[in-house]
Design a protein around this motif. Structure first.
Motif: not given
Length: 150
Positions: A70, A62-63, A65-66
């Motif tokens: 960003i 998830i990080a 993908q985030l």
């Protein structure tokens, strides 16, 4: 309508900033396309399934993908002349380099993004395009002046 087309933009974006923003967008989208092509759809679905097996792998997935989104948002902010775009992109690169170094040293897990072998040389070769983009955003005088005006 013709008067709208005749008007000059209030502030032109310097070429190094445009090149850097386009490079960020293109390298991120191209890397995703190449990964999907290389892995294939079944392998990609298996990687996502394996990432959902443990909390740490899920959080890293998830990080990542985030962080991808960003970086894309920072690139679009650069095209709009936002100062926080280059700072955000620089911070995201520090986070990525920090994680890769810690994962390679075995300090944190899962070691999805760890580098084996000569870690510093491999890290530098993988992050060289991003360092060049940061150079375009921070070193040319036209880029510095453009972001100081905003």
């Amino acid at each position: 309508m013709s008067e709208v087309l005749k008007q000059e933009p209030a502030c032109e974006i310097p070429v190094p900033v445009v090149v850097a923003a386009i490079a960020i967008i293109m390298t991120r989208c191209l890397s995703v396309a190449l990964e999907v092509h290389e892995m294939g759809l079944n392998t990609l679905l298996n990687v996502i399934h394996l990432a959902a097996q443990s909390w740490s792998a899920t959080l890293i997935f998830i990080a990542s993908q985030l962080l991808f989104f960003i970086e894309l948002r920072c690139a679009l902010a650069l095209l709009h002349g936002r100062r926080w775009g280059r700072l955000g992109y620089g911070c995201s690169q520090l986070i990525v380099i920090g994680y890769m170094l810690m994962a390679s040293a075995g300090w944190i897990g899962p070691e999805i993004f760890s580098l084996h072998g000569e870690q510093g040389h491999l890290l530098l070769s993988q992050k060289l395009p991003d360092l060049l983009v940061l150079g375009l955003l921070f070193f040319p005088a036209s880029s510095r002046e453009f972001f100081q005006q905003r």
